[in-house]
Write a protein that holds these residues in place. Structure first.
Motif, PDB file in Angstrom:
ATOM      1  N   PHE A   1      -7.215   5.653  13.320  1.00 13.97           N
ATOM      2  CA  PHE A   1      -6.243   4.581  13.547  1.00 13.97           C
ATOM      3  C   PHE A   1      -6.832   3.231  13.130  1.00 13.97           C
ATOM      4  CE2 PHE A   1      -4.971   1.220  16.584  1.00 13.97           C
ATOM      5  CZ  PHE A   1      -3.666   1.029  16.166  1.00 13.97           C
ATOM      6  N   VAL A   2      -8.056   2.969  13.545  1.00 14.69           N
ATOM      7  CA  VAL A   2      -8.714   1.712  13.183  1.00 14.69           C
ATOM      8  C   VAL A   2      -8.868   1.618  11.667  1.00 14.69           C
ATOM      9  CG1 VAL A   2     -10.897   0.421  13.305  1.00 14.69           C
ATOM     10  CG2 VAL A   2      -9.914   1.426  15.382  1.00 14.69           C
ATOM     11  N   PHE A   3      -9.330   2.693  11.060  1.00 11.82           N
ATOM     12  CA  PHE A   3      -9.530   2.684   9.601  1.00 11.82           C
ATOM     13  C   PHE A   3      -8.212   2.460   8.866  1.00 11.82           C
ATOM     14  CE2 PHE A   3      -9.618   4.779   5.476  1.00 11.82           C
ATOM     15  CZ  PHE A   3     -10.748   4.217   4.901  1.00 11.82           C
ATOM     16  N   SER A   4      -7.192   3.225   9.223  1.00 15.60           N
ATOM     17  CA  SER A   4      -5.900   3.132   8.532  1.00 15.60           C
ATOM     18  C   SER A   4      -5.287   1.748   8.663  1.00 15.60           C
ATOM     19  CB  SER A   4      -4.926   4.181   9.077  1.00 15.60           C
ATOM     20  OG  SER A   4      -5.423   5.478   8.876  1.00 15.60           O
ATOM     21  N   THR A   5      -5.373   1.174   9.867  1.00 16.90           N
ATOM     22  CA  THR A   5      -4.797  -0.150  10.091  1.00 16.90           C
ATOM     23  C   THR A   5      -5.536  -1.203   9.284  1.00 16.90           C
ATOM     24  OG1 THR A   5      -4.163   0.512  12.329  1.00 16.90           O
ATOM     25  CG2 THR A   5      -4.158  -1.843  11.843  1.00 16.90           C
ATOM     26  N   LEU A   6      -6.856  -1.135   9.283  1.00 17.70           N
ATOM     27  CA  LEU A   6      -7.632  -2.122   8.531  1.00 17.70           C
ATOM     28  C   LEU A   6      -7.426  -1.966   7.029  1.00 17.70           C
ATOM     29  CD1 LEU A   6     -10.949  -2.192  10.595  1.00 17.70           C
ATOM     30  CD2 LEU A   6      -9.108  -3.890  10.569  1.00 17.70           C
ATOM     31  N   VAL A   7      -7.352  -0.745   6.549  1.00 18.73           N
ATOM     32  CA  VAL A   7      -7.104  -0.531   5.115  1.00 18.73           C
ATOM     33  C   VAL A   7      -5.722  -1.048   4.730  1.00 18.73           C
ATOM     34  CG1 VAL A   7      -6.685   1.235   3.358  1.00 18.73           C
ATOM     35  CG2 VAL A   7      -8.732   1.350   4.761  1.00 18.73           C
ATOM     36  N   ASN A   8      -4.738  -0.860   5.603  1.00 17.17           N
ATOM     37  CA  ASN A   8      -3.408  -1.393   5.339  1.00 17.17           C
ATOM     38  C   ASN A   8      -3.455  -2.914   5.206  1.00 17.17           C
ATOM     39  OD1 ASN A   8      -0.394  -1.114   5.235  1.00 17.17           O
ATOM     40  ND2 ASN A   8      -0.546  -2.385   7.067  1.00 17.17           N
ATOM     41  N   GLU A   9      -4.223  -3.564   6.074  1.00 24.71           N
ATOM     42  CA  GLU A   9      -4.350  -5.015   5.995  1.00 24.71           C
ATOM     43  C   GLU A   9      -5.103  -5.436   4.740  1.00 24.71           C
ATOM     44  OE1 GLU A   9      -3.007  -7.509   7.977  1.00 24.71           O
ATOM     45  OE2 GLU A   9      -1.830  -5.746   8.500  1.00 24.71           O
ATOM     46  N   VAL A  10      -6.111  -4.671   4.379  1.00 22.60           N
ATOM     47  CA  VAL A  10      -6.850  -4.948   3.146  1.00 22.60           C
ATOM     48  C   VAL A  10      -5.924  -4.815   1.942  1.00 22.60           C
ATOM     49  CG1 VAL A  10      -8.644  -4.054   1.617  1.00 22.60           C
ATOM     50  CG2 VAL A  10      -9.125  -4.354   4.043  1.00 22.60           C
ATOM     51  N   MET A  11      -5.075  -3.791   1.968  1.00 19.94           N
ATOM     52  CA  MET A  11      -4.147  -3.582   0.865  1.00 19.94           C
ATOM     53  C   MET A  11      -3.140  -4.729   0.775  1.00 19.94           C
ATOM     54  SD  MET A  11      -2.121  -0.083   0.038  1.00 19.94           S
ATOM     55  CE  MET A  11      -2.124   0.501  -1.615  1.00 19.94           C
ATOM     56  N   ARG A  12      -2.654  -5.185   1.920  1.00 21.21           N
ATOM     57  CA  ARG A  12      -1.753  -6.333   1.926  1.00 21.21           C
ATOM     58  C   ARG A  12      -2.456  -7.554   1.331  1.00 21.21           C
ATOM     59  NH1 ARG A  12       2.494  -7.243   5.109  1.00 21.21           N
ATOM     60  NH2 ARG A  12       1.579  -9.176   5.913  1.00 21.21           N
ATOM     61  N   GLY A  13      -3.724  -7.693   1.644  1.00 24.51           N
ATOM     62  CA  GLY A  13      -4.486  -8.795   1.074  1.00 24.51           C
ATOM     63  C   GLY A  13      -4.628  -8.667  -0.430  1.00 24.51           C
ATOM     64  N   ALA A  14      -4.878  -7.446  -0.913  1.00 28.24           N
ATOM     65  CA  ALA A  14      -5.007  -7.219  -2.352  1.00 28.24           C
ATOM     66  C   ALA A  14      -3.712  -7.545  -3.082  1.00 28.24           C
ATOM     67  CB  ALA A  14      -5.410  -5.772  -2.619  1.00 28.24           C
TER      68      ALA A  14
END
Length: 202
Positions: A164-177
């Motif tokens: 859950f932590v990984f998926s949420t953070l990656v989603n935020e990273v993707m939004r940033g990208a």
């Protein structure tokens, strides 16, 4: 020349071509972005025939995965080392994920399609390698969280909490990208804090 020697030379030639292709693709993706880079440009820069690329990656997305996996593997290892010496669980999680944020900031035009391919791409040897990197990072997160997370209290196992932590953070990273939210160390730290508080980590 013996058959063994001939096979060895062929393998060395194959490895050398793969190295040239990977380096050319990495340089072009970084310089002009994934979408604007063609396989013909990569072949020319690597000094190989156009079709040679597809002996190493069956499609352009697989080529992106092949190239970026090497960079991400190095970054994941750097994150693991940094996390091991972090004084708190919050800082350990931020340290583990920090190199991925750095990659997105440095190469948003390549990082965004890479993350898309990892999450939603078609099956292939290079996507399998990318998913193995994901699983390894999730396992490291689980190791960091295990002493802190009350699995019964939050209704998730430590493994589920880590994913859950990984998926949420990656989603935020993707939004940033994609330019849809800020991406940087301070934003990462804030998001980690919110997530861990939700898991009962103070």
């Amino acid at each position: 020349m013996s058959p063994t020697g001939l096979l060895g030379r062929r393998e060395r030639n194959k490895a050398e071509k793969r190295r040239r292709i990977a380096e050319a693709a990495a340089a072009l993706f970084a310089a002009q972005g994934y979408a604007r880079t063609t396989t013909q440009q990569i072949a020319a820069a690597a000094d190989v025939a156009d079709g040679t690329i597809f002996r190493y990656a069956s499609t352009k997305p697989e080529l992106l995965l092949m190239v970026m996996n090497e960079q991400v593997a190095d970054l994941v290892e750097k994150g693991r080392v940094a996390a091991a010496s972090a004084p708190t669980v919050h800082e350990a999680v931020a340290a583990l994920m920090g190199p991925l944020v750095a990659l997105v900031r440095a190469q948003p035009d390549a990082a965004a399609p890479y993350l898309r391919e990892v999450l939603f791409g078609e099956a292939g040897v290079h996507r399998d390698a990318a998913l193995a990197l994901v699983d390894g990072t999730v396992a490291q997160l689980a190791e960091i969280l295990a002493p802190q997370v009350d699995a019964g209290g939050v209704g998730l196992s430590v493994e589920e909490s880590a994913r859950f932590v990984f998926s949420t953070l990656v989603n935020e990273v993707m939004r940033g990208a994609l330019g849809r939210s800020p991406v940087g160390p301070e934003n990462l730290t804030a998001r980690v804090g919110v997530l861990l508080r939700g898991l009962g980590v103070v």
